[in-house]
Design a protein around this motif. Structure first.
Motif, PDB file in Angstrom:
ATOM      1  N   GLU A 159      25.946  38.594  51.807  1.00 16.56           N
ATOM      2  CA  GLU A 159      26.004  37.888  50.590  1.00 16.56           C
ATOM      3  C   GLU A 159      26.714  36.772  50.652  1.00 16.56           C
ATOM      4  O   GLU A 159      27.605  36.547  51.489  1.00 16.56           O
ATOM      5  CB  GLU A 159      26.710  38.929  49.495  1.00 16.56           C
TER       6      GLU A 159
ATOM      7  N   GLY B 231      26.721  28.936  48.560  1.00 23.00           N
ATOM      8  CA  GLY B 231      26.002  29.587  47.579  1.00 23.00           C
ATOM      9  C   GLY B 231      26.392  29.638  46.386  1.00 23.00           C
ATOM     10  O   GLY B 231      26.882  30.516  45.553  1.00 23.00           O
TER      11      GLY B 231
ATOM     12  N   GLY C 269      24.610  31.647  43.730  1.00 25.60           N
ATOM     13  CA  GLY C 269      25.029  33.102  43.793  1.00 25.60           C
ATOM     14  C   GLY C 269      26.384  33.324  42.661  1.00 25.60           C
ATOM     15  O   GLY C 269      26.496  34.310  42.022  1.00 25.60           O
TER      16      GLY C 269
ATOM     17  N   MET D 268      12.851  27.767  45.396  1.00 28.57           N
ATOM     18  CA  MET D 268      13.906  27.426  44.560  1.00 28.57           C
ATOM     19  C   MET D 268      13.928  26.541  43.630  1.00 28.57           C
ATOM     20  O   MET D 268      14.721  26.319  42.786  1.00 28.57           O
ATOM     21  CB  MET D 268      15.016  27.047  45.655  1.00 28.57           C
TER      22      MET D 268
ATOM     23  N   GLY E  27      13.287  36.321  40.915  1.00 29.74           N
ATOM     24  CA  GLY E  27      13.914  35.449  42.028  1.00 29.74           C
ATOM     25  C   GLY E  27      13.087  34.563  42.635  1.00 29.74           C
ATOM     26  O   GLY E  27      12.115  34.221  42.174  1.00 29.74           O
TER      27      GLY E  27
ATOM     28  N   GLU F 261      17.134  32.209  52.090  1.00 22.22           N
ATOM     29  CA  GLU F 261      17.849  32.430  50.970  1.00 22.22           C
ATOM     30  C   GLU F 261      17.032  32.874  49.698  1.00 22.22           C
ATOM     31  O   GLU F 261      16.224  32.308  49.218  1.00 22.22           O
ATOM     32  CB  GLU F 261      18.804  31.133  50.473  1.00 22.22           C
TER      33      GLU F 261
ATOM     34  N   ASN G 200      17.554  34.646  45.931  1.00 24.71           N
ATOM     35  CA  ASN G 200      18.163  34.896  44.896  1.00 24.71           C
ATOM     36  C   ASN G 200      17.797  35.970  43.859  1.00 24.71           C
ATOM     37  O   ASN G 200      16.241  35.660  43.494  1.00 24.71           O
ATOM     38  CB  ASN G 200      18.464  33.524  43.882  1.00 24.71           C
TER      39      ASN G 200
ATOM     40  N   GLN H 225      17.661  38.287  40.274  1.00 16.88           N
ATOM     41  CA  GLN H 225      18.087  38.383  38.967  1.00 16.88           C
ATOM     42  C   GLN H 225      17.582  39.402  38.392  1.00 16.88           C
ATOM     43  O   GLN H 225      16.365  39.841  38.421  1.00 16.88           O
ATOM     44  CB  GLN H 225      18.004  37.046  38.262  1.00 16.88           C
TER      45      GLN H 225
ATOM     46  N   LYS I   4      22.559  37.871  42.131  1.00 20.83           N
ATOM     47  CA  LYS I   4      23.220  37.856  43.294  1.00 20.83           C
ATOM     48  C   LYS I   4      22.413  36.979  44.259  1.00 20.83           C
ATOM     49  O   LYS I   4      21.077  36.971  44.014  1.00 20.83           O
ATOM     50  CB  LYS I   4      23.535  39.268  43.956  1.00 20.83           C
ATOM     51  N   SER I   5      23.122  36.402  45.331  1.00 25.17           N
ATOM     52  CA  SER I   5      22.136  35.608  46.157  1.00 25.17           C
ATOM     53  C   SER I   5      22.640  36.221  47.705  1.00 25.17           C
ATOM     54  O   SER I   5      23.716  36.666  47.821  1.00 25.17           O
ATOM     55  CB  SER I   5      22.908  34.142  46.300  1.00 25.17           C
TER      56      SER I   5
ATOM     57  N   SER J 225      21.162  36.297  52.050  1.00 24.27           N
ATOM     58  CA  SER J 225      20.422  35.374  52.964  1.00 24.27           C
ATOM     59  C   SER J 225      20.143  36.048  54.387  1.00 24.27           C
ATOM     60  O   SER J 225      20.766  37.494  54.502  1.00 24.27           O
ATOM     61  CB  SER J 225      21.521  34.315  53.421  1.00 24.27           C
TER      62      SER J 225
END
Length: 733
Positions: free
Chosen positions: A245, A250, A253, A282, A354, A368, A370, A372, A385-386, A388
């Motif tokens: 995480e 981030g 995040g 992104m 995401g 990366e 993300n 949701q 949350k984010s 990687s």
């Protein structure tokens, strides 16, 4: 009396009318039941005394807190799924100015009736019989109570309009549009409301007593999901292999995490259905496929990174037993309105969205991601949350994202990457690719999916899942293929299902394929039904199980059960045209041709590119002799100006039946339908030729399709149809 003047003492009611209360209050299901039960009690007393109110509306109901105290200036009742939170409320029914108390109202005595043609009541709340000026009995009050319950439960009027005339017309002609997401908060209550609003008196609840009893029947319950969230499930740390995480670099995040805490109590604990959208860059740019084919099957097109991750999450989350996960189709939402619109179309509580981008840290590249969870009701962010992973990590490793999503909604899920068995990374990636394409709406996708599953099996011969995919995809595709291909696919399905079940006797898609082979090609209906019913107990969210059992019951002429299962199929996979066309065809086979045509038109308009919706209309129009309408469904085909049955069928014979099929029956059976209409039926020899290659949809068509009406009475048909079979209604013959 006082000073020789008579007077009456009435109760002083301190509160507000129901319309004032509803204007500022979002009622949960328990509050709606509480209010409705008290109104039903009052109506029951009146009806037992021979009194019909006839003007039941929110303005004629007073709402108070229990004990008679006024309602506070600002009132809300939390919208809880199980309805366990509700203020103690007392309601009073008043204004009996339009009531009638003569007993003749119930016994047929004209003295108690409103004169024929005289309309009394309030448009938007009066029953259809009132709006037509007919006698208004207790059933009219029950209808009005349904209007009140609808308004309290759904937050809008059942029958609305800008004028009284518009509300009259709505009452007489329209069916109230319900909110599927709200309906899930209390399905029993929603069904009761719909019964009260039935335009036919005989189909409404029989009495106000019955309504009061049903409204009180559901007691408070503790939501197990809410308990899990309250005890902190879903707050764990996600650290495994190359996943971690983001703590630094981030900021997004952290922001998402804060918003998740802010909105967590809104609907996270209520989620029991969700869909996964395509992931975006992104910067929010849509994936290539999602922008070109929103809501359409992936088919045989290449899958980009955003869709690949979405398909992966659907594959993993579909193993949750108590969450219905919509099969993946490419969708992207850019704002709240689009989120809510997609939610309505997919009929789900929440969407997983995401975005992703590649970033460099030192000498290494990282993806990366993300994640949701967004409420489809409000459009609010519920969780985020984010994460990687080093660029190049396998889908097997990234499957662990699903565990985090499951935990966020209070469930527990062991991802494929965390399972005890060691899976081959290449095999797993091929499997995910196949899952994303294995959509019965797309024969092209099914063919590509079959290649993916076969590749997955070659890379890991000891893993049952690819074999199950081969079996289910093969038998599904066999029903939409040429005769030669169908025979080969059936054999592939049979061998793969047998091998898969040896490795894993509980594998759902292998068991489903086995059941399909049993009833579609071996005519062992009872054995197939047992398997499908067993599957429903453990795989309640597997939409194809409902579909196959519905088609089986249709073949067995079990009308009520077939329609129930096929309707449930369309609710569990709202995007499947093949499921919706199957339901429309079932109505036709059971004699409701008008309903079938109306549904087929709606589907053709919504999916003009889909061959099945248009093919069903052609089938229906040919059967009813509407050759002009049938010809019009052949886009770009010139049938000439003077159209007769003879000229229509001559041109129809030259049309490619794969382009304009009657249904997903394969070339052999589609051709048999056409030739039966041209030749006046199917004889014993022709039926034998058809049966030799065991086309999967032969039992269904033989049982119900009008073109097979003569064939199903042949001695050979008894070898194919269920032993308990009795011919369908002659309405279609």
């Amino acid at each position: 009396m006082t000073d020789s003047n008579p007077f009456a003492v009435m109760e002083l009611l301190e509160g507000e009318t129901l319309d004032q209360y509803l204007a500022k209050t979002q009622c949960n299901a328990a509050t709606v039941r509480q209010i409705g039960a008290q109104i039903a009690d009052a109506l029951a007393v009146a009806h037992h005394a021979g009194v019909v109110h006839r003007d039941l509306k929110p303005q004629n109901i007073m709402v108070m807190q229990s004990g008679g105290t006024p309602i506070p200036k600002t009132t809300t009742t939390a919208a809880s799924k199980n309805g366990s939170v509700a203020l103690p409320i007392t309601v009073k029914l008043f204004d009996f100015g339009l009531s009638r108390s003569e007993r003749g109202l119930f016994e047929g005595d004209p003295g108690g009736r409103t004169s024929e043609g005289v309309v009394m009541g309030t448009p938007g709340y009066m029953a259809p019989e009132q709006a037509r000026g007919e006698t208004a009995g207790p059933a009219a009050d029950i209808f009005a109570l349904g209007c009140l319950l609808f308004e309290a439960f759904y937050g809008k009027r059942a029958f609305d309009g800008s004028t009284a005339s518009a509300r009259f017309a709505s009452t007489l002609e329209s069916t109230p549009e319900t909110d599927p997401l709200r309906r899930r908060a209390d399905i029993q209550l929603a069904d009761l409301i719909s019964e009260c609003l039935n335009k036919e008196i005989a189909k409404r609840p029989t009495s106000a007593d019955d309504i009061a009893s049903r409204l009180r029947r559901r007691g408070p319950a503790v939501d197990p999901i809410e308990q899990q969230v309250e005890h902190g499930y879903g707050a764990g740390v996600f650290v495994r292999r190359r996943f971690f995480e983001l703590v630094t670099g981030g900021a997004l995040g952290g922001i998402l995490g804060g918003l998740a805490m802010q909105y967590r109590t809104e609907t996270l604990h209520d989620i029991d259905s969700l869909a996964v959208l395509s992931f975006t860059s992104m910067q929010g740019e849509p994936t290539r496929l999602a922008s070109q084919a929103a809501g359409q099957p992936l088919g045989d097109q290449s899958i980009d990174r955003g869709d690949e991750i979405a398909v992966l999450l659907v594959n993993e989350l579909s193993r949750l037993k108590d969450v219905n996960v919509t099969p993946f189709r490419p969708f992207v939402a850019h704002n709240r309105d689009e989120i809510q619109a997609i939610g309505r179309e997919l009929d789900v509580d929440a969407l997983v969205t995401g975005n992703l981008k590649t970033i460099r840290r030192g000498e290494k590249l990282f993806d990366e991601i993300n994640l949701q969870i967004v409420s489809t009701r409000s459009g609010n962010l519920l969780w985020g949350k984010s994460f990687s992973t080093e660029t190049g990590a396998s889908l097997l490793e990234q499957s662990q994202l699903a565990s985090q999503l499951a935990a966020a909604v209070g469930r527990s899920l062991t991802s494929s990457g965390d399972s005890e068995s060691e899976l081959n990374q290449g095999s797993f990636s091929c499997l995910v690719d196949g899952v994303g394409r294995a959509d019965p709406d797309s024969p092209e996708g099914l063919r590509k999916a079959l290649l993916c599953f076969q590749s997955a099996h070659r890379q890991d011969k000891g893993w049952a899942a690819p074999l199950g995919g081969i079996a289910l995809t093969s038998i599904t595709l066999a029903a939409q293929s040429t005769t030669e291909d169908s025979i080969a696919l059936i054999q592939t399905a049979r061998e793969s299902a047998e091998e898969a079940l040896k490795l894993d006797p509980d594998l759902a898609n292998a068991r489903l394929a086995d059941a399909m082979l049993l009833w579609q090609t071996l005519y062992r209906y009872d054995e197939a039904a047992r398997i499908l019913n067993q599957l429903l107990l453990v795989e309640q969210n597997f939409w194809q199980v409902y579909h196959q059992l519905g088609l089986l019951e249709l073949t067995r002429n079990n009308q009520a059960e077939a329609l129930r299962l096929l309707s449930e199929t369309t609710r569990r996979n709202t995007l499947s045209v093949i499921a919706k066309v199957g339901l429309a065809r079932a109505y036709w086979f059971f004699g409701n041709t008008d309903r079938a045509i109306a549904d087929a038109k709606r589907l053709r308009n919504a999916h003009p590119e889909n061959r099945l919706a248009r093919g069903l209309l052609i089938d229906l129009y040919e059967q009813t002799g509407d050759f002009g309408l049938a010809a019009a469904e052949h886009v770009g085909v010139d049938f000439g100006s003077k159209l007769t049955a003879e000229t229509y069928y001559r041109i129809r014979q030259s049309v490619d039946l794969t382009e304009y099929p009657y249904g997903p029956f394969g070339t052999l059976l589609n051709k048999a339908i056409l030739e039966s209409r041209i030749n006046g039926g199917i004889d014993d020899s022709e039926l034998g030729t058809l049966a030799d290659s065991t086309p999967p949809m032969l039992p269904l068509l033989l049982a119900g399709h009008p073109s097979f009406a003569s064939a199903k009475r042949l001695p050979r048909a008894a070898e194919i149809l269920p032993l308990t079979y009795s011919p369908f209604s002659s309405a279609n013959e």
